[in-house]
Design a protein around this motif. Structure first.
Motif, PDB file in Angstrom:
ATOM      1  N   SER A   1      -1.758  -5.545   4.182  1.00  0.00           N
ATOM      2  CA  SER A   1      -0.508  -5.378   3.426  1.00  0.00           C
ATOM      3  C   SER A   1       0.688  -5.899   4.206  1.00  0.00           C
ATOM      4  CB  SER A   1      -0.277  -3.902   3.081  1.00  0.00           C
ATOM      5  OG  SER A   1      -1.397  -3.336   2.444  1.00  0.00           O
TER       6      SER A   1
ATOM      7  N   SER B   1       0.849  -1.195   0.000  1.00  0.00           N
ATOM      8  CA  SER B   1       0.000   0.000   0.000  1.00  0.00           C
ATOM      9  C   SER B   1       0.882   1.241   0.000  1.00  0.00           C
ATOM     10  CB  SER B   1      -0.922   0.018   1.219  1.00  0.00           C
ATOM     11  OG  SER B   1      -1.844  -1.050   1.163  1.00  0.00           O
TER      12      SER B   1
ATOM     13  N   GLN C   1      -3.257   0.508  -3.553  1.00  0.00           N
ATOM     14  CA  GLN C   1      -3.066  -0.843  -3.041  1.00  0.00           C
ATOM     15  C   GLN C   1      -2.781  -1.771  -4.209  1.00  0.00           C
ATOM     16  OE1 GLN C   1      -6.890  -0.425  -0.557  1.00  0.00           O
ATOM     17  NE2 GLN C   1      -5.709  -1.931   0.621  1.00  0.00           N
TER      18      GLN C   1
END
Length: 287
Positions: A92, A69, A278
């Motif tokens: 993440s 991210s 993302q």
């Protein structure tokens, strides 16, 4: 004669005030920028030196998958930053932040979340560092902080160049940067990227370069395109692309090489003046 003396005194006072103002501003800028420091910590942030090295053992990816991210967090000026960052950290293996302000609120967040922290300070405001920050589930093998000075306002922008082990035996080079903003000409902007490009050229293995590039004019976009083409890097393609734009040009970017992109998206949020990117990657299997 009296009027001439009065005018002279007024002129002297104005010049003195101007010089004092310039001197004070230069002092404040130098004090704010300070040394090029990097912070490395699993919990409580502590600034160490310009470069750090660790004995990293655990791979950054999870079974060959890597979620990344990228977010300019706007110095946490909006109250909803915490839940958004919490979700990014949960989903993440690596979160790259720009304009991270090491406030009490962010310190508390870092202590409550089990992630390794790297931060390259750009400058300080009332003794509070602001810069780029990596939040990762494992420690980096190494990391170095870099600064580039804004030509006009003289405050610094920072970048982090770090390395993380991967499960296929390779090492991932990660460049997290906040691009110079207040300059029309490309000289300082090019110098900032040239320094980072040298680190990428010297690396053998996959690379991610991401952050707020401040690409608000076409000349900057073209220059980044030249650099990334020479470095063999590809820009992520977004299923949903709600990246923030100025004059129609996206400011935030994610480039990569040596990885397979599964999907990338940038969705809206009210938690910052930038929307987070993302992206999901898979490692390339080695024979």
């Amino acid at each position: 004669m009296i009027k001439l003396k009065l005018k002279f005194k007024i002129t002297v006072c104005l010049v003195t005030l101007l010089l004092f103002g310039v001197t004070s501003y230069v002092y404040l800028v130098n004090e704010a920028n300070g040394e090029k420091l990097i912070m490395s910590s699993a919990k409580l942030p502590l600034f160490l030196s310009q470069c750090v090295e660790e004995t990293a053992i655990q791979p950054l990816d999870t079974d060959g998958k890597l979620n990344v991210s990228v977010w300019n967090i706007y110095k946490q000026q909006r109250s909803s930053w915490n839940p958004v960052l919490t979700e990014l950290v949960k989903s993440s293996e690596l979160v790259l932040l720009q304009e991270a302000k090491l406030s009490t609120g962010l310190k508390n967040f870092l202590q409550e979340n089990d992630h390794q922290v790297l931060m390259a300070k750009a400058f300080k405001v009332f003794k509070t560092p602001i810069g780029v920050m990596n939040l990762a589930k494992v420690a980096a093998e190494s990391a170095c902080a870099y600064q580039a000075i804004e030509p006009w306002i003289r405050f610094a922008k920072s970048a982090l160049v770090s390395k993380y082990p991967l499960s296929n035996g390779e090492t991932l080079l990660v460049v997290n940067l906040h691009g110079i903003n207040f300059a029309w000409r490309l000289k300082a902007y090019r110098q900032q990227f040239s320094l980072l490009a040298e680190q990428i050229k010297a690396h053998q293995g996959p690379v991610i370069m991401a952050g707020d590039f401040n690409t608000w004019r076409q000349g900057r976009v073209d220059m980044i395109g030249e650099f990334t083409k020479q470095l063999g890097m590809t820009e992520a393609k977004y299923v949903i692309d709600k990246r923030n734009r100025v004059f129609g040009l996206a400011l935030d970017h994610l480039y990569y090489s040596g990885l397979d992109l599964i999907e990338a998206h940038a969705t809206p949020t009210q938690a910052s003046d930038h929307n987070p990117i993302q992206a999901s990657f898979s490692l390339i299997k080695k024979n």
